[in-house]
Scaffold this motif. Structure first.
Motif, PDB file in Angstrom:
ATOM      1  N   ASP A 151       0.843  -1.195   0.000  1.00 37.62           N
ATOM      2  CA  ASP A 151       0.000   0.000   0.000  1.00 37.62           C
ATOM      3  C   ASP A 151       0.881   1.248   0.000  1.00 37.62           C
ATOM      4  OD1 ASP A 151      -1.835   2.021   0.414  1.00 37.62           O
ATOM      5  OD2 ASP A 151      -2.951   0.936   1.959  1.00 37.62           O
ATOM      6  N   SER A 152       0.758   2.084  -1.023  1.00 35.90           N
ATOM      7  CA  SER A 152       1.564   3.302  -1.101  1.00 35.90           C
ATOM      8  C   SER A 152       1.171   4.327  -0.042  1.00 35.90           C
ATOM      9  CB  SER A 152       1.426   3.932  -2.494  1.00 35.90           C
ATOM     10  OG  SER A 152       0.069   4.280  -2.747  1.00 35.90           O
ATOM     11  N   ASN A 153       0.050   4.100   0.636  1.00 42.71           N
ATOM     12  CA  ASN A 153      -0.371   5.008   1.707  1.00 42.71           C
ATOM     13  C   ASN A 153       0.339   4.713   3.030  1.00 42.71           C
ATOM     14  OD1 ASN A 153      -2.371   6.511   0.232  1.00 42.71           O
ATOM     15  ND2 ASN A 153      -3.654   4.676   0.284  1.00 42.71           N
ATOM     16  N   ILE A 154       1.221   3.711   3.045  1.00 46.83           N
ATOM     17  CA  ILE A 154       1.970   3.363   4.247  1.00 46.83           C
ATOM     18  C   ILE A 154       3.431   3.789   4.065  1.00 46.83           C
ATOM     19  CG2 ILE A 154       2.689   1.500   5.777  1.00 46.83           C
ATOM     20  CD1 ILE A 154      -0.322   2.092   5.793  1.00 46.83           C
ATOM     21  N   THR A 155       3.948   4.493   5.044  1.00 48.82           N
ATOM     22  CA  THR A 155       5.339   4.939   5.042  1.00 48.82           C
ATOM     23  C   THR A 155       6.181   4.002   5.904  1.00 48.82           C
ATOM     24  OG1 THR A 155       4.758   7.267   4.708  1.00 48.82           O
ATOM     25  CG2 THR A 155       6.909   6.820   5.699  1.00 48.82           C
ATOM     26  N   ILE A 156       7.393   3.685   5.433  1.00 49.09           N
ATOM     27  CA  ILE A 156       8.321   2.807   6.148  1.00 49.09           C
ATOM     28  C   ILE A 156       9.537   3.625   6.578  1.00 49.09           C
ATOM     29  CG2 ILE A 156       9.865   0.823   5.945  1.00 49.09           C
ATOM     30  CD1 ILE A 156       7.011  -0.009   6.025  1.00 49.09           C
ATOM     31  N   ARG A 157       9.928   3.474   7.843  1.00 50.08           N
ATOM     32  CA  ARG A 157      11.168   4.090   8.328  1.00 50.08           C
ATOM     33  C   ARG A 157      11.961   3.044   9.108  1.00 50.08           C
ATOM     34  NH1 ARG A 157       9.510  10.115  10.534  1.00 50.08           N
ATOM     35  NH2 ARG A 157       8.783  10.953   8.539  1.00 50.08           N
ATOM     36  N   ARG A 158      13.235   2.975   8.823  1.00 50.52           N
ATOM     37  CA  ARG A 158      14.088   1.968   9.439  1.00 50.52           C
ATOM     38  C   ARG A 158      14.320   2.269  10.911  1.00 50.52           C
ATOM     39  NH1 ARG A 158      19.373   0.823  10.610  1.00 50.52           N
ATOM     40  NH2 ARG A 158      20.164  -1.228   9.984  1.00 50.52           N
ATOM     41  N   LEU A 159      14.271   1.205  11.730  1.00 47.54           N
ATOM     42  CA  LEU A 159      14.572   1.317  13.154  1.00 47.54           C
ATOM     43  C   LEU A 159      15.918   0.674  13.481  1.00 47.54           C
ATOM     44  CD1 LEU A 159      13.871   1.959  16.104  1.00 47.54           C
ATOM     45  CD2 LEU A 159      12.513  -0.158  16.159  1.00 47.54           C
ATOM     46  N   GLY A 160      16.154  -0.528  12.993  1.00 47.26           N
ATOM     47  CA  GLY A 160      17.409  -1.218  13.283  1.00 47.26           C
ATOM     48  C   GLY A 160      17.412  -2.594  12.644  1.00 47.26           C
ATOM     49  N   SER A 161      18.534  -3.294  12.761  1.00 49.83           N
ATOM     50  CA  SER A 161      18.624  -4.636  12.185  1.00 49.83           C
ATOM     51  C   SER A 161      19.168  -5.608  13.225  1.00 49.83           C
ATOM     52  CB  SER A 161      19.509  -4.643  10.942  1.00 49.83           C
ATOM     53  OG  SER A 161      20.826  -4.263  11.257  1.00 49.83           O
ATOM     54  N   THR A 162      18.985  -6.887  12.959  1.00 49.33           N
ATOM     55  CA  THR A 162      19.421  -7.941  13.873  1.00 49.33           C
ATOM     56  C   THR A 162      19.801  -9.188  13.088  1.00 49.33           C
ATOM     57  OG1 THR A 162      18.766  -9.333  15.753  1.00 49.33           O
ATOM     58  CG2 THR A 162      17.041  -8.740  14.197  1.00 49.33           C
ATOM     59  N   ARG A 163      20.792  -9.913  13.577  1.00 46.10           N
ATOM     60  CA  ARG A 163      21.106 -11.221  13.016  1.00 46.10           C
ATOM     61  C   ARG A 163      20.030 -12.218  13.438  1.00 46.10           C
ATOM     62  NH1 ARG A 163      26.636 -13.609  14.672  1.00 46.10           N
ATOM     63  NH2 ARG A 163      26.092 -15.053  12.995  1.00 46.10           N
ATOM     64  N   ARG A 164      19.899 -13.284  12.665  1.00 43.67           N
ATOM     65  CA  ARG A 164      19.156 -14.462  13.095  1.00 43.67           C
ATOM     66  C   ARG A 164      20.203 -15.502  13.471  1.00 43.67           C
ATOM     67  NH1 ARG A 164      16.721 -16.492   8.478  1.00 43.67           N
ATOM     68  NH2 ARG A 164      15.368 -17.869   9.666  1.00 43.67           N
ATOM     69  N   VAL A 165      20.067 -16.090  14.643  1.00 45.39           N
ATOM     70  CA  VAL A 165      21.106 -16.993  15.139  1.00 45.39           C
ATOM     71  C   VAL A 165      20.496 -18.319  15.600  1.00 45.39           C
ATOM     72  CG1 VAL A 165      22.630 -15.113  15.836  1.00 45.39           C
ATOM     73  CG2 VAL A 165      20.958 -15.995  17.465  1.00 45.39           C
ATOM     74  N   LEU A 166      21.369 -19.335  15.680  1.00 46.91           N
ATOM     75  CA  LEU A 166      20.997 -20.627  16.249  1.00 46.91           C
ATOM     76  C   LEU A 166      21.575 -20.705  17.647  1.00 46.91           C
ATOM     77  CD1 LEU A 166      21.751 -21.103  12.998  1.00 46.91           C
ATOM     78  CD2 LEU A 166      20.913 -23.389  13.594  1.00 46.91           C
ATOM     79  N   ALA A 167      20.834 -21.294  18.570  1.00 47.91           N
ATOM     80  CA  ALA A 167      21.320 -21.437  19.941  1.00 47.91           C
ATOM     81  C   ALA A 167      20.585 -22.587  20.616  1.00 47.91           C
ATOM     82  CB  ALA A 167      21.108 -20.139  20.730  1.00 47.91           C
ATOM     83  N   ALA A 168      21.213 -23.107  21.651  1.00 42.18           N
ATOM     84  CA  ALA A 168      20.623 -24.204  22.440  1.00 42.18           C
ATOM     85  C   ALA A 168      21.122 -24.078  23.868  1.00 42.18           C
ATOM     86  CB  ALA A 168      20.987 -25.559  21.847  1.00 42.18           C
TER      87      ALA A 168
END
Length: 304
Positions: A151-168
């Motif tokens: 939808d062009s009526n929605i504006t996007i602004r970046r907040l931050g990024s994160t890795r995806r990781v495996l853990a146990a």
């Protein structure tokens, strides 16, 4: 001459095509409007408007001046609106939506200070692992990980990024061993978040190397918090954004696996309805969230 008033009048004349209508819209007399226009033309040394008995039109100089001043005037009005909003008490209900994990880990911890600072803003938090339609559901602000909106009526602004990781958990790794390569994961009990994109296919990258692993999960859940609890209980290896399990890793409750390999990262974005002026309640909440991310250096921690 009040140059701002004169420019405002000229832009209005250009848009409505009439000195009389422009004067009425700005609550000026015809004589005052004529004086403003003449003074502006004298100041610029150019005729901006050509008038005949039947119509009014812009000269070439007037067309160019209108093109340049229209945007400047709009920016100035927006700046004035922003300052005005900041000086009054922001009020109303702020409807914010995000995944349950983001609501628990980032939105709720922000609320005590935010609501103390802006007591007339009531916050409604909608925790949902699906994307609500912002306009149809009257949502003021969404935090999402997709990169674009249809939808062009929605504006996007970046907040931050994160890795995806495996853990146990240490207990699981003691019982089942530590995977040494992505291919080893097919022998392990995997805990998967079902709303991830293609959740059972893991696309790894390490410098110039790539590896694609298809896993069969022991547990697949529609909420990341269930996956995390299962991993803490030693059920298997999870795949989650690092922001969700950073504290568990820091305290040793979960151990990263294959950390020298990278999965596609997630970008967290603000999504909100496109408007000429962003409501103060939305702008202030976004500013508070950005300040929280910067103060805690989250992006560096979550992408290291």
């Amino acid at each position: 001459m009040d140059r701002f008033a004169a420019v405002e009048l000229f832009v209005q004349i250009a848009e409505v095509g009439s000195l009389t209508k422009a004067a009425e819209s700005l609550d000026l007399s015809i004589s005052a409007a004529s004086r403003y226009l003449c003074s502006l033309e004298e100041h610029l040394g150019a005729r901006l408007v050509q008038r005949t008995t039947r119509k009014l039109y812009l000269t070439d100089a007037g067309t160019e001046f209108y093109r340049r001043t229209k945007g400047i005037l709009a920016d100035l009005r927006e700046a004035e609106a922003t300052v005005t909003e900041a000086t009054i008490k922001p009020t109303g209900v702020l409807r914010v939506t995000a995944s349950l994990s983001f609501c628990l880990l980032q939105i709720e911890p922000l609320l005590p200070a935010f609501t103390a600072k802006y007591p007339d803003i009531a916050v409604e938090v909608i925790a949902a692992n699906r994307y609500y339609d912002i306009i149809d559901n009257n949502v003021d602000l969404a935090i999402r990980t997709r990169q674009f909106e249809a939808d062009s009526n929605i504006t996007i602004r970046r907040l931050g990024s994160t890795r995806r990781v495996l853990a146990a958990s240490p207990d699981y790794l003691e019982r089942h061993g530590v995977p040494q390569s992505p291919d080893d994961l097919v022998k392990h009990k995997m805990l998967i978040y079902s709303h991830a994109i293609d959740p059972n296919t893991l696309n790894f990258r390490r410098r110039d190397e790539t590896s694609v692993v298809n896993v069969r999960p022991l547990l697949e859940a529609s909420d990341g918090q269930i996956v995390v609890r299962a991993a803490l209980d030693g059920m298997g290896i999870l795949v989650q954004p690092k922001y969700i399990i950073y504290d568990d890793i820091a305290r040793g409750a979960l151990v990263p696996i294959l950390d020298d390999w990278d999965l596609p990262r997630l970008t967290m974005n603000f999504a909100f309805q496109t408007r000429a002026h962003l409501p103060a309640k939305v702008r202030l909440f976004m500013e508070a969230m950005v300040e929280r991310f910067e103060a805690n250096d989250y992006e560096r921690l979550w992408t290291s």
